[in-house]
Enzyme design. Structure first.
Site, PDB file in Angstrom:
ATOM      1  CE  LYS A 176     -11.014  -6.069 -14.150  1.00  0.00           C
ATOM      2  NZ  LYS A 176     -10.626  -4.697 -14.959  1.00  0.00           N
ATOM      3  CD  GLU A 250      -7.706   0.836   0.972  1.00  0.00           C
ATOM      4  OE1 GLU A 250      -8.399   1.943   1.047  1.00  0.00           O
ATOM      5  OE2 GLU A 250      -7.214   0.248   1.879  1.00  0.00           O
ATOM      6  CB  CYS A 284      -9.746   7.095  -3.379  1.00  0.00           C
ATOM      7  SG  CYS A 284      -7.901   6.357  -2.965  1.00  0.00           S
ATOM      8  CD  GLU A 385     -14.981   8.938  -4.454  1.00  0.00           C
ATOM      9  OE1 GLU A 385     -15.440   7.918  -4.901  1.00  0.00           O
ATOM     10  OE2 GLU A 385     -13.992   8.937  -4.151  1.00  0.00           O
TER      11      GLU A 385
HETATM   12  C1  UN1 Z   1      -5.807   6.403  -5.020  1.00  0.00           C
HETATM   13  O1  UN1 Z   1      -6.298   7.676  -5.299  1.00  0.00           O
HETATM   14  O2  UN1 Z   1      -6.339   5.462  -5.233  1.00  0.00           O
HETATM   15  O3  UN1 Z   1      -2.351   9.429  -1.180  1.00  0.00           O
HETATM   16  C2  UN1 Z   1      -4.607   6.462  -4.338  1.00  0.00           C
HETATM   17  C3  UN1 Z   1      -2.137   9.672  -2.630  1.00  0.00           C
HETATM   18  C4  UN1 Z   1      -1.657   8.917  -3.558  1.00  0.00           C
HETATM   19  C5  UN1 Z   1      -2.503   7.507  -3.716  1.00  0.00           C
HETATM   20  C6  UN1 Z   1      -3.892   7.711  -3.870  1.00  0.00           C
HETATM   21  N1  UN1 Z   1      -0.189   8.554  -2.766  1.00  0.00           N
HETATM   22  O4  UN1 Z   1      -2.866  10.511  -2.863  1.00  0.00           O
END
Ligand code: UN1
Length: 497
Positions: A176, A250, A284, A385
């Site tokens: 999804k 994550e 993230c 965040e």
């Molecule tokens: C994300 O923001 O969920 O390391 C992943 C990084 C990218 C992946 C980010 N290759 O910033």
């Protein structure tokens, strides 16, 4: 009637939601631009997808892993051919500039080729038995149907971090995508279909939270892998715990970049610009705290401001765009609300702080690159965040204090240290509580063949990327082969009292 990729993909067929309901995806840089309608899937659609995945698992698990790897090679090749096409569509759908969306597809290609090589390396191990004429070894087995629930900011790469190791290991999946990036997710699934992945191995159900919840609650979904907010992740973990499903999470970050007085300040400045404002801060892994030594604070802040003020905001498919919009109104409201939070906490808005408007920006969710100075570690803008182009600057007087501040948040995904002192570099690697630490590089930019994940509220101990992700998508079976021809009783026959 819509066609692929504006439908669900279940058991090798592109189909509408049973209810016929749909939702729209729009361009966040220009909300008058409608990309298309996608199925609003309910528990019924999810049940059909899980059934198809269960059926396909019976045969897919028996395909030799190197052969499964060959299909992933074709997936990588096809993605390479379609890289620009997919990247253009992704930019239109989620806003980040074309050079970034090409990087997103490249990360997916790297993940495909890495998965291909893992087809010939899905190792167990062999260890000596405590008995004669007996062999002990472990083998990896797939776990079954995996539910994959992903975010919109890396709408192709991040799903592949889950999907490719899952299917390489012999599992089948129900995927999804985020309701903010359904088209990108569907284009990925189309590549798998065209590369010859058998029907039912990869199933796509579009929708929002209700759809995700139906996947999490389905008793035949053996494992769930989720990328998104810590709140949603916590809900998934507790739902899944009720039926003992495996979960990989994550989630959020509040990633620090420490800049010491011995750092190369230009390098650090470039790292802040890319880490904090790349992807409009919506990673993230984004740099959201600059923890800087007092001796270089003013100089670095000035350099960051000067460079950030040159960033060109706009539609990511225009060649001269450096930074795209936020994803949606909710994100814009959230980022905007943090301006008041900063003021109330006593921080200074040293740059930006407002919605960006003007030429070509008025119909999109654009926000100015923003810098807060005078931030202290207890302020909300230093702890929560924000997920936007916002960097909070915290001044420190020593390396010890920098590490302490870096660790003083709920999250622990990525981190960076700029220094020319090798001892400080190694201390940072040892002492920062994060899944990832960069020395003299920004907090973003993970490579597909390296493990990815975080500690504390960022994750639950699993890793994506690297070979470590294969631990999540496989079960270990311990195998004892006794060729002595007699009964050997463990712990009893081989020991004299
Ligand atoms: C994300 O923001 O969920 O390391 C992943 C990084 C990218 C992946 C980010 N290759 O910033």
């Amino acid at each position: 009637m819509a066609d692929a990729p504006f439908l669900n993909f279940i058991g090798g067929e592109w189909v509408a939601a049973a209810s016929g309901d749909t939702f729209e995806s729009r361009n966040p840089a220009d909300t008058t631009d409608v990309i298309g309608s996608f199925p609003s899937s309910t528990a019924d659609d999810v049940a059909r997808a899980v059934e198809a995945a269960k059926e396909a698992f019976k045969t897919w698990r028996l395909v030799p892993a190197p052969k499964r790897g060959e299909i992933l090679k074709r997936v990588g090749d096809l993605m390479t051919e379609r890289k620009s096409e997919i990247a253009r569509a992704m930019t239109r759908e989620m806003g980040k500039p074309f050079f970034e969306t090409k990087g997103d597809v490249q990360e997916a290609i790297d993940t495909a080729y890495y998965a291909m090589t893992m087809g010939r390396q899905l190792f167990g191990h062999t260890v000596p038995s405590e008995m004669n004429n007996k062999f002990n070894m472990t083998v990896r087995r797939p776990i079954g149907v995996c539910g994959l629930i992903t975010a919109w900011n890396f709408p192709v790469a991040v799903p592949t971090w889950k999907m490719f190791p899952a299917i390489l290991s012999g599992n089948t999946v129900v995927f999804k995508p985020s309701e903010d990036a359904p088209h990108s997710g569907a284009l990925l699934v189309q590549v798998l279909e065209d590369a010859g992945v058998p029907a039912g191995v990869v199933n796509l159900v579009q929708g929002a939270g209700e759809t995700g919840q139906a996947i999490v609650d389905h008793e035949d979904v053996a494992a769930i892998s989720f990328t998104g907010s810590s709140e949603t992740g916590a809900g998934i973990a507790s739902s899944a715990a009720k039926r003992h499903a495996r979960v990989s999470l994550e989630m959020g970050g509040k990633n620090p970049a420490i800049v010491m007085e011995d750092a190369d300040l230009d390098l650090a400045m470039e790292g802040m610009i890319w880490g904090a404002y790349g992807t409009t801060g919506q990673r993230c892994t984004a740099t959201s705290r600059l923890i800087v030594h007092e001796d270089v604070h003013d100089e670095l802040v000035e350099r960051v401001k000067a460079k950030a003020s040159e960033l060109r905001l706009g539609y990511g498919n225009d060649d001269d765009t450096d930074m795209g919009p936020l994803i949606n109104q909710k994100a814009l409201d959230k980022v905007t609300s943090y301006m008041d939070v900063a003021r109330e906490d006593g921080a200074t808005i040293a740059m930006g702080g407002e919605r960006a408007t003007g030429d070509g920006l008025d119909d999109g969710f654009f926000f100015q690159p923003t810098l807060f100075t005078g931030v202290t570690r207890d302020m909300r803008v230093a702890r929560e965040e924000i997920f936007g182009p916002v960097l909070s600057v915290i001044k420190v007087t020593s390396f010890d204090e920098a590490i302490e501040v870096a660790n003083d948040v709920a999250y622990g995904l990525s981190s960076a240290v700029y220094t020319s002192d090798i001892a400080r570099a190694f201390r940072a690697l040892r002492d920062i509580d994060a899944g990832i630490t960069y020395i003299n590089g920004p907090t973003i930019g993970a490579e597909a063949h390296m493990s990815f994940g975080g500690v504390k509220a960022t994750g639950n101990g699993h890793r994506e990327g690297g070979w470590e992700v294969y631990d999540f998508y496989t079960e270990t079976k311990t195998c004892y082969i006794d060729f002595s021809g007699g009964l050997q009783r463990a712990q009893i026959d081989n020991y004299d009292d």
